[in-house]
Design a protein around this motif. Structure first.
Motif, mmCIF file in Angstrom:
data_model
loop_
_atom_site.group_PDB
_atom_site.id
_atom_site.type_symbol
_atom_site.label_atom_id
_atom_site.label_comp_id
_atom_site.label_asym_id
_atom_site.label_seq_id
_atom_site.Cartn_x
_atom_site.Cartn_y
_atom_site.Cartn_z
ATOM 1 N N GLN A 119 -0.385 8.354 6.772
ATOM 2 C CA GLN A 119 -1.095 9.403 6.029
ATOM 3 C C GLN A 119 -1.371 10.617 6.916
ATOM 4 O OE1 GLN A 119 -4.610 10.429 6.382
ATOM 5 N NE2 GLN A 119 -4.223 11.979 4.799
ATOM 6 N N LYS A 120 -1.854 10.360 8.120
ATOM 7 C CA LYS A 120 -2.175 11.461 9.025
ATOM 8 C C LYS A 120 -0.913 12.199 9.488
ATOM 9 C CE LYS A 120 -6.635 9.777 10.735
ATOM 10 N NZ LYS A 120 -7.368 10.856 10.038
ATOM 11 N N ALA A 121 0.170 11.452 9.686
ATOM 12 C CA ALA A 121 1.421 12.070 10.120
ATOM 13 C C ALA A 121 1.996 12.960 9.020
ATOM 14 C CB ALA A 121 2.422 10.997 10.516
ATOM 15 N N ILE A 122 1.994 12.466 7.786
ATOM 16 C CA ILE A 122 2.497 13.274 6.680
ATOM 17 C C ILE A 122 1.624 14.508 6.481
ATOM 18 C CG2 ILE A 122 2.872 13.363 4.185
ATOM 19 C CD1 ILE A 122 3.695 10.448 4.294
ATOM 20 N N GLN A 123 0.299 14.332 6.578
ATOM 21 C CA GLN A 123 -0.597 15.470 6.409
ATOM 22 C C GLN A 123 -0.356 16.510 7.490
ATOM 23 O OE1 GLN A 123 -2.784 15.644 3.620
ATOM 24 N NE2 GLN A 123 -2.607 17.782 4.292
ATOM 25 N N LYS A 124 -0.108 16.060 8.703
ATOM 26 C CA LYS A 124 0.193 16.982 9.802
ATOM 27 C C LYS A 124 1.447 17.798 9.478
ATOM 28 C CE LYS A 124 1.678 17.046 14.655
ATOM 29 N NZ LYS A 124 0.686 18.029 15.161
ATOM 30 N N LEU A 125 2.489 17.108 8.966
ATOM 31 C CA LEU A 125 3.738 17.786 8.617
ATOM 32 C C LEU A 125 3.533 18.756 7.457
ATOM 33 C CD1 LEU A 125 6.124 14.693 8.879
ATOM 34 C CD2 LEU A 125 6.043 16.643 10.459
ATOM 35 N N MET A 126 2.638 18.403 6.550
ATOM 36 C CA MET A 126 2.305 19.315 5.456
ATOM 37 C C MET A 126 1.591 20.549 5.986
ATOM 38 S SD MET A 126 0.970 16.727 2.470
ATOM 39 C CE MET A 126 2.114 15.702 1.518
ATOM 40 N N ASP B 199 0.862 -1.175 0.000
ATOM 41 C CA ASP B 199 0.000 0.000 0.000
ATOM 42 C C ASP B 199 0.901 1.228 0.000
ATOM 43 O OD1 ASP B 199 -2.510 -1.269 0.023
ATOM 44 O OD2 ASP B 199 -2.346 -1.651 2.179
ATOM 45 N N PHE B 200 0.388 2.341 -0.500
ATOM 46 C CA PHE B 200 1.186 3.560 -0.628
ATOM 47 C C PHE B 200 0.518 4.745 0.050
ATOM 48 C CE2 PHE B 200 3.244 1.754 -4.611
ATOM 49 C CZ PHE B 200 4.542 1.797 -4.112
ATOM 50 N N VAL B 201 1.356 5.661 0.556
ATOM 51 C CA VAL B 201 0.896 6.966 1.027
ATOM 52 C C VAL B 201 1.764 8.007 0.330
ATOM 53 C CG1 VAL B 201 0.604 8.533 2.964
ATOM 54 C CG2 VAL B 201 0.178 6.092 3.278
ATOM 55 N N THR B 202 1.143 8.881 -0.462
ATOM 56 C CA THR B 202 1.893 9.834 -1.274
ATOM 57 C C THR B 202 2.484 10.982 -0.445
ATOM 58 O OG1 THR B 202 -0.136 11.067 -1.761
ATOM 59 C CG2 THR B 202 0.522 9.347 -3.320
ATOM 60 N N TYR B 203 3.646 11.503 -0.915
ATOM 61 C CA TYR B 203 4.267 12.631 -0.227
ATOM 62 C C TYR B 203 5.043 13.561 -1.165
ATOM 63 C CZ TYR B 203 8.697 10.080 -0.607
ATOM 64 O OH TYR B 203 9.810 9.435 -1.096
ATOM 65 N N LYS C 2 -1.551 17.288 -0.261
ATOM 66 C CA LYS C 2 -2.440 16.278 0.294
ATOM 67 C C LYS C 2 -1.800 14.897 0.211
ATOM 68 C CE LYS C 2 -7.149 14.397 -0.127
ATOM 69 N NZ LYS C 2 -8.407 14.434 -0.914
ATOM 70 N N ALA C 3 -1.671 14.236 1.351
ATOM 71 C CA ALA C 3 -1.157 12.863 1.402
ATOM 72 C C ALA C 3 -2.323 11.908 1.202
ATOM 73 C CB ALA C 3 -0.479 12.594 2.736
ATOM 74 N N GLU C 4 -2.193 10.990 0.244
ATOM 75 C CA GLU C 4 -3.279 10.074 -0.076
ATOM 76 C C GLU C 4 -2.834 8.625 0.028
ATOM 77 O OE1 GLU C 4 -6.156 11.470 -3.359
ATOM 78 O OE2 GLU C 4 -4.169 12.126 -4.030
ATOM 79 N N ILE C 5 -3.754 7.770 0.459
ATOM 80 C CA ILE C 5 -3.506 6.346 0.489
ATOM 81 C C ILE C 5 -3.936 5.744 -0.852
ATOM 82 C CG2 ILE C 5 -4.089 4.138 1.596
ATOM 83 C CD1 ILE C 5 -4.646 5.729 4.170
ATOM 84 N N TYR D 203 6.971 19.904 6.491
ATOM 85 C CA TYR D 203 7.230 19.165 5.245
ATOM 86 C C TYR D 203 7.883 20.064 4.193
ATOM 87 C CZ TYR D 203 5.527 17.522 0.605
ATOM 88 O OH TYR D 203 5.397 17.177 -0.710
ATOM 89 N N LYS D 204 7.335 21.247 3.979
ATOM 90 C CA LYS D 204 7.887 22.161 2.969
ATOM 91 C C LYS D 204 9.282 22.633 3.369
ATOM 92 C CE LYS D 204 7.238 24.512 -0.900
ATOM 93 N NZ LYS D 204 8.339 25.471 -0.938
ATOM 94 N N LYS D 205 9.509 22.826 4.654
ATOM 95 C CA LYS D 205 10.841 23.233 5.107
ATOM 96 C C LYS D 205 11.872 22.144 4.813
ATOM 97 C CE LYS D 205 9.254 26.293 8.826
ATOM 98 N NZ LYS D 205 9.182 26.485 10.302
ATOM 99 N N ILE D 206 11.472 20.889 4.990
ATOM 100 C CA ILE D 206 12.379 19.777 4.684
ATOM 101 C C ILE D 206 12.743 19.800 3.205
ATOM 102 C CG2 ILE D 206 12.532 17.260 4.470
ATOM 103 C CD1 ILE D 206 10.880 17.059 7.049
ATOM 104 N N LEU D 207 11.741 19.918 2.351
ATOM 105 C CA LEU D 207 11.999 19.926 0.909
ATOM 106 C C LEU D 207 12.853 21.126 0.510
ATOM 107 C CD1 LEU D 207 8.586 18.844 -0.672
ATOM 108 C CD2 LEU D 207 10.466 17.420 0.145
ATOM 109 N N ASP D 208 12.565 22.284 1.059
ATOM 110 C CA ASP D 208 13.319 23.481 0.717
ATOM 111 C C ASP D 208 14.768 23.386 1.178
ATOM 112 O OD1 ASP D 208 11.160 24.647 -0.525
ATOM 113 O OD2 ASP D 208 10.589 25.894 1.192
ATOM 114 N N THR D 209 14.992 22.702 2.286
ATOM 115 C CA THR D 209 16.361 22.515 2.769
ATOM 116 C C THR D 209 17.223 21.813 1.725
ATOM 117 O OG1 THR D 209 15.686 22.426 5.097
ATOM 118 C CG2 THR D 209 17.775 21.382 4.541
ATOM 119 N N TRP D 210 16.590 20.902 0.973
ATOM 120 C CA TRP D 210 17.312 20.129 -0.038
ATOM 121 C C TRP D 210 17.100 20.655 -1.453
ATOM 122 C CZ3 TRP D 210 20.934 16.770 1.347
ATOM 123 C CH2 TRP D 210 20.919 16.318 2.670
#
Length: 314
Positions: A277-284, A150-154, A305-308, A289-296
């Motif tokens: 899914q809920k954890a990723i959405q919380k970070l979004m 199963d997948f959860v998108t990020y 939106k994180a989806e299953i 989440y955006k700060k992590i991506l911007d760091t790199w």
């Protein structure tokens, strides 16, 4: 099509040096920013996002089954040859990258320690639920993979062709018949090149010489050293490889696609899927989440939106 024999040895040396720093499956790189940096990476000068301030969310953590949370550690399988998503720092053993930082952030939300385990890309999905609690390794969501996990998108990213600077072999990415093409084993890019090869043979043309390697670093090296004419990889990885090799390489054509990447979870483990899914959405939602991506330097691949098991699987 013959390979160029004129690549300078200095370029190959530059690649080797870069890959010692970034022992390297999708979006474009925006340029690494220096803002948030990890305080626990004294063994390396490569610094990611500092996740130490992220607090446990008791409600989300309670969703995790004991099979995941029971030992107090979130064990994550990843292929640490895929910079800037996941690779090894200068010490040759510390996993770093935006996927690694996301793994640490998820573990923090769950109130768990995080343990990233290096593995080959094609061995991770079969081991999710046994050797690993989850897999985070730039997995493009495909219908075939969704039969196994199963997948959860990020994240969302595309694919890019890369050649030596100036395209000395005059490769046409729309016609790879007879061309030496490097890809990483088990990736969607390998699948696409295999399909193109079948079409070449059906059309009575020369077959594509597909050079499949377990590690993306070997794929990159093959083109930079002239052993292959072109490689095909996630666009974040391609952009990072070009930067790390001192512009020995360049992209060919436009990015293709723009498909979701996701966390791999044991098939049928609905509790873990919901928790992730809920954890990723919380970070979004809270901006982490955006700060992590911007760091790199990969903020352009952000989604909101994180989806299953998304419906738009390739």
């Amino acid at each position: 099509m013959s390979l160029s024999k004129g690549i300078q040895s200095a370029a190959a040396a530059a690649l080797s040096a870069a890959m010692l720093i970034a022992v390297a499956a999708c979006g474009t790189t925006d340029g690494t920013k220096s803002g948030d940096s990890s305080k626990d990476s004294s063994s390396t000068s490569i610094q990611g996002f500092d996740t130490s301030s992220i607090q446990k969310d008791d409600e989300i953590a309670a969703l995790l089954p004991d099979s995941v949370a029971g030992d107090g550690t979130l064990t994550v399988g990843t292929d640490t040859s895929y910079a800037p998503a996941e690779f090894l720092a200068e010490d040759g053993k510390t996993p770093v990258g935006f996927d690694v930082d996301l793994s640490k952030a998820l573990a923090a939300v769950f109130g768990l320690k995080e343990n990233t385990v290096s593995s080959t890309f094609d061995s991770i999905i079969p081991s999710v639920g046994s050797k690993y609690d989850i897999g985070i390794s730039s997995f493009t969501v495909t219908k075939e993979r969704m039969e196994a996990v199963d997948f959860v998108t990020y994240f969302k990213a595309g694919s890019t062709f890369v050649v030596q600077k100036g395209n000395p072999n005059k490769v046409d990415s729309s016609n790879l018949c007879g061309v030496k093409v490097a890809v990483q084993t088990g990736t969607t890019q390998e699948e696409e090149v295999n399909k193109a090869n079948e079409q070449c043979k059906a059309d009575g043309k020369d077959a594509i010489d597909i050079q499949s390697s377990k590690l993306q670093t070997d794929v990159t090296t093959a083109v930079a050293s002239g052993k292959a004419s072109i490689f095909y990889a996630d666009s974040t990885v391609s952009a990072y490889a070009i930067k790390q090799t001192g512009d020995t390489l360049e992209t060919l054509g436009e990015d293709a696609g723009g498909v979701p990447e996701a966390v791999a979870i044991k098939k049928g483990d609905t509790k873990t899927a919901e928790a992730v899914q809920k954890a990723i959405q919380k970070l979004m939602d809270d901006g982490t989440y955006k700060k992590i991506l911007d760091t790199w330097g990969v903020g352009s691949g952000a989604i909101d939106k994180a989806e299953i098991n998304p419906a738009d699987a390739a």
